[in-house]
Scaffold this active site. Structure first.
Site, PDB file in Angstrom:
ATOM      1  NE  ARG A 297       4.797   0.752  -0.498  1.00 24.68           N
ATOM      2  CZ  ARG A 297       5.595   0.695   0.543  1.00 24.68           C
ATOM      3  NH1 ARG A 297       6.856   0.950   0.411  1.00 24.68           N
ATOM      4  NH2 ARG A 297       5.138   0.361   1.718  1.00 24.68           N
TER       5      ARG A 297
ATOM      6  CE  LYS B  89      10.606  -2.780  -6.552  1.00 23.05           C
ATOM      7  NZ  LYS B  89      11.177  -3.820  -7.420  1.00 23.05           N
TER       8      LYS B  89
ATOM      9  CD  GLU C 100       8.514 -11.318  -9.575  1.00 26.27           C
ATOM     10  OE1 GLU C 100       7.918 -10.951  -8.561  1.00 26.27           O
ATOM     11  OE2 GLU C 100       9.738 -11.142  -9.730  1.00 26.27           O
TER      12      GLU C 100
ATOM     13  CG  HIS D 138      17.804 -37.913  -6.423  1.00 30.84           C
ATOM     14  ND1 HIS D 138      18.265 -39.172  -6.126  1.00 30.84           N
ATOM     15  CD2 HIS D 138      18.894 -37.173  -6.732  1.00 30.84           C
ATOM     16  CE1 HIS D 138      19.590 -39.183  -6.229  1.00 30.84           C
ATOM     17  NE2 HIS D 138      19.996 -37.977  -6.607  1.00 30.84           N
TER      18      HIS D 138
ATOM     19  CD  GLU E 137      15.606 -13.178  -9.390  1.00 30.55           C
ATOM     20  OE1 GLU E 137      15.175 -13.756  -8.375  1.00 30.55           O
ATOM     21  OE2 GLU E 137      15.217 -12.054  -9.750  1.00 30.55           O
TER      22      GLU E 137
ATOM     23  CB  CYS F 127      -0.936   0.084   1.193  1.00 35.43           C
ATOM     24  SG  CYS F 127      -1.915  -1.382   1.475  1.00 35.43           S
TER      25      CYS F 127
ATOM     26  CE  LYS G 292      12.243 -10.878 -11.546  1.00 38.35           C
ATOM     27  NZ  LYS G 292      12.939 -10.870 -10.323  1.00 38.35           N
TER      28      LYS G 292
ATOM     29  CG  ASN H 232       0.693   1.956   3.792  1.00 30.20           C
ATOM     30  OD1 ASN H 232      -0.406   2.026   3.289  1.00 30.20           O
ATOM     31  ND2 ASN H 232       1.792   2.436   3.230  1.00 30.20           N
ATOM     32  N   GLY H 233      -0.088  -1.269   6.850  1.00 28.91           N
ATOM     33  CA  GLY H 233       0.254  -2.131   7.986  1.00 28.91           C
ATOM     34  C   GLY H 233      -0.957  -2.948   8.395  1.00 28.91           C
TER      35      GLY H 233
ATOM     36  CD1 TRP I 287      -0.777  -6.233  -3.154  1.00 34.60           C
ATOM     37  CD2 TRP I 287      -0.956  -6.859  -1.013  1.00 34.60           C
ATOM     38  NE1 TRP I 287      -0.506  -7.576  -3.086  1.00 34.60           N
ATOM     39  CE2 TRP I 287      -0.609  -7.985  -1.795  1.00 34.60           C
ATOM     40  CE3 TRP I 287      -1.121  -7.028   0.360  1.00 34.60           C
ATOM     41  CZ2 TRP I 287      -0.431  -9.252  -1.237  1.00 34.60           C
ATOM     42  CZ3 TRP I 287      -0.945  -8.289   0.915  1.00 34.60           C
ATOM     43  CH2 TRP I 287      -0.592  -9.391   0.118  1.00 34.60           C
TER      44      TRP I 287
HETATM   45  O1  M6R Z   1      12.528  -5.209  -0.910  1.00 37.48           O
HETATM   46  P1  M6R Z   1      13.091  -6.588  -0.759  1.00 37.48           P
HETATM   47  O2  M6R Z   1      14.338  -6.811  -1.526  1.00 37.48           O
HETATM   48  O3  M6R Z   1      13.241  -6.991   0.684  1.00 37.48           O
HETATM   49  O4  M6R Z   1      11.977  -7.545  -1.367  1.00 37.48           O
HETATM   50  C1  M6R Z   1      12.119  -8.934  -1.313  1.00 37.48           C
HETATM   51  C2  M6R Z   1      11.144  -9.618  -2.222  1.00 37.48           C
HETATM   52  O5  M6R Z   1       9.827  -9.302  -1.863  1.00 37.48           O
HETATM   53  C3  M6R Z   1      11.372  -9.247  -3.695  1.00 37.48           C
HETATM   54  O6  M6R Z   1      12.664  -9.567  -4.100  1.00 37.48           O
HETATM   55  C4  M6R Z   1      10.356  -9.980  -4.585  1.00 37.48           C
HETATM   56  O7  M6R Z   1      10.610 -11.341  -4.578  1.00 37.48           O
HETATM   57  C5  M6R Z   1      10.402  -9.413  -6.004  1.00 37.48           C
HETATM   58  N1  M6R Z   1       9.065  -9.171  -6.475  1.00 37.48           N
HETATM   59  C6  M6R Z   1      11.034 -10.313  -6.985  1.00 37.48           C
HETATM   60  O8  M6R Z   1      11.038  -9.781  -8.266  1.00 37.48           O
END
Ligand code: M6R
Length: 612
Positions: free
Chosen positions: A27, A607, A491, A507, A484, A2, A488, A102-103, A76
């Site tokens: 956010r 984010k 997501e 395995h 990673e 948020c 990518k 937020n929170g 969010w």
């Molecule tokens: O802000 P941060 O690096 O702590 O965030 C960690 C993860 O939430 C962040 O890397 C998330 O996995 C990304 N969306 C990946 O692209």
């Protein structure tokens, strides 16, 4: 998660609020809203489900929304589905007070029930609404908004960053913070609040990062910050050096593509200040010169992509320092009773510096007596402030939800840190050390070279974007990189994908390989290339279609066997993932583009994850 923006000035608040929300949409983007107080003391609210564009239309149509003080929110959803009613701002029953938050308020049900017993009617399913209803309840009782705010803060449990408007105080907004980011910006006859600095870059660079339990009263002309006992505090102002252009698309279709393309520059900015006369220098470490003296174990703690950087760090640093290095998911680490103490170093990695799970892990580590070193991108963020040592990545603002340039700058910095420690402890030979330095110097240019092959990544992605399940396999650093690559893809394209240590396939998972299954096979890590090539043959024998990520040297050898190849230049083996990651990022990008996905704002994500 948020986003919050607030404005107190001499001009109409709504354009600043909508502009700020646009910059904060990363956010959270399931609903948005604004509230303003007119000079006559009327509180007006517009909010709606959906993207900001919907809110913009509503506000344009409703000419009554006008005032010089206002707050805005992009959501969010945590408590209550994304709909018009659950969107923020929330307004109390008497229509006098509006809140954005937020929170999470953990004891919201208990408070809600006690207010219902007192006759209050709730409109939404959110935890936030209890804040505003409770505020109105105490405001009626004390007839003073600050008394009401302090009383509410003493009753709620959980995390909050909030902006509050009260129609009886049309010139001011109130801000409060605990365990969720909030900052104050200072303008010319105008002052601001925001959850992220990017929302303010167009208006000011002078900010104060609010601390936990602080409350601020902000008008166009003044800012007053109070501690939990209502004592006035001195404000420490910081100048933000991020450029507004860095937070804009600048001609690119997506922030993600722009940020991928910015990587050579971001990596250069992260490396350059730490390379002097052929040596790695880490001035930040001078604060604790004997940091590594008695360290017998390192934990690297992070979430998502930052955790994947931790996996790279595990392989690299363990090999260099000959001590156990564990990469841990922050959300697991904090509840797994890790063996911590003075002899453990905890490295926390976080782009935003606000990820709640990483923050909690940091606090747990400190509580148990370990030193915490963090790798963070956002200056002044909570993780940066609470760490013993901070190493900043100089990636600039990262807007796309899927991280790219923050990931690569974190990776290069962590590798440099490992090499620095190895040199300090005499664990790396001079010749080898110089090879790493030379490779670091060459890296940005090599990255630029890899970025020139957009056509290849695009072509291959357009052939395979219809697959509904994709495997990534690799060994050692390639395995860590595959994690990673797979994330990518998942997501932003919503394709199911798994990443496996190539040697582990047999395995169990190899049973999933059938004719036509797509496998992205990573074979760039020089010491294990032969073994990785055997794994390619293994899956091909079961009918898999393979895209191989290899170095240019290996490409020639396997061209006949594997028609689809991402080839990258060779560098020092510990830096090889820095080049391999680019084709994987772009493959994910173009697959998502072909599938018509909302690349910068993928579904269900935000984010910065500031809830548990
Ligand atoms: O802000 P941060 O690096 O702590 O965030 C960690 C993860 O939430 C962040 O890397 C998330 O996995 C990304 N969306 C990946 O692209």
């Amino acid at each position: 998660m948020c986003g919050i923006i607030g404005f107190a000035g001499k001009t109409d608040a709504k354009s600043v609020l909508l502009d700020g929300l646009e910059r904060l949409e990363y956010r959270g983007y399931d609903s948005a809203g604004i509230a303003v107080v007119s000079s006559k003391g009327e509180l007006q609210v517009e909010k709606s489900k959906g993207r900001l564009a919907v809110l913009r239309e509503l506000v344009a149509a409703d000419k009554s929304v006008s005032g010089n003080v206002g707050i805005g929110h992009t959501r969010w959803a945590t408590h209550g589905e994304p709909n018009d009613v659950n969107a923020h701002p929330h307004v109390g029953e008497a229509g006098k007070i509006a809140v954005v938050h937020n929170g999470i308020i953990e004891n919201y049900l208990e408070i809600k029930n006690s207010l219902i017993r007192k006759g209050v009617t709730f409109q939404s399913d959110t935890d936030t609404e209890v804040i505003v209803q409770l505020l109105e309840y105490y405001y009626k009782k004390y007839d003073d908004i600050m008394d009401a705010v302090y009383k509410v803060l003493s009753r709620i449990k959980g995390a909050y960053a909030m902006g509050i408007l009260c129609s009886d105080y049309p010139e001011q907004m109130i801000a409060a913070r605990k365990d969720a980011p909030l900052l104050i910006g200072y303008g010319d006859e105008s002052n601001y609040i925001a959850s992220d600095v990017t929302a303010l870059l167009a208006y000011t660079r002078m900010v104060t990062y609010m601390e936990d339990d602080e409350v601020a009263v902000i008008t166009a002309k003044s800012v007053q910050i109070y501690d939990s006992d209502r004592n006035i505090l001195n404000m420490e102002q910081h100048t933000v050096d991020w450029d507004i252009a860095a937070a804009e698309k600048g001609g690119y279709t997506h922030f993600m593509l722009k940020e991928i393309m910015e990587q050579p520059e971001a990596v250069k900015k992260t490396i350059s200040p730490r390379l002097e006369n052929g040596q790695i220098v880490m001035e930040e470490l001078s604060k604790v010169p004997d940091l590594m003296q008695n360290i017998t174990r390192i934990y690297i703690v992070a979430c998502g992509s930052a955790y994947h950087v931790g996996m790279i760090g595990k392989y690299v640093i363990e090999k260099l320092l000959h001590i156990p290095v564990e990469a841990c998911l922050a959300s697991e680490f904090r509840y797994s009773e890790p063996v911590l103490g003075e002899k453990s170093l905890v490295i926390v990695i976080s782009q935003s510096g606000e990820t709640l799970d990483s923050m909690a892990a940091l606090r747990e580590a400190k509580r148990k007596g370990s030193k915490v070193l963090s790798i963070v991108n956002v200056m002044g963020s909570s993780i940066a402030r609470e760490s013993d040592i901070v190493l900043y990545t100089w990636a600039g603002p990262e807007i796309a939800v899927a991280t790219t340039k923050a990931y690569s700058t974190q990776m290069v910095l962590l590798i440099m840190l490992g090499v620095y420690f190895a040199k300090q402890q005499g664990l790396i030979e001079e010749q080898e050390y110089q090879k790493v330095i030379d490779s670091l110097l060459e890296l940005p240019e090599q990255m630029t070279e890899v970025l020139k092959n957009l056509d290849t990544y695009q072509k291959i992605a357009s052939r395979y974007f219809n697959h509904n399940s994709i495997f990534f396999i690799g060994r050692n650093l390639d395995y860590a990189l595959g994690l990673e690559g797979s994330l990518k893809l998942k997501e932003i394209s919503y394709i199911h994908s798994e990443s496996y240590a190539a040697g582990e396939l047999k395995h169990g998972t190899i049973s999933l390989i059938e004719p036509g299954t797509l496998v992205v096979a990573l074979a760039t890590y020089a010491p294990l290339v032969e073994k990785s090539l055997s794994n390619i043959v293994e899956v091909q024998s079961r009918g898999a279609e393979v895209i191989a990520l290899v170095t240019q040297e290996t490409a020639a050898t396997i061209k006949e066997r594997v028609p689809e190849i991402f080839a990258v230049p060779q560098t020092h083996p510990i830096l090889q993932p820095m080049l391999g990651m680019i084709p994987l990022q772009l493959f994910a990008y173009y697959v998502a583009l072909n599938r018509g996905c909302d690349i910068d704002k993928p579904r269900n994500l935000a984010k910065s994850v500031t809830v548990e």
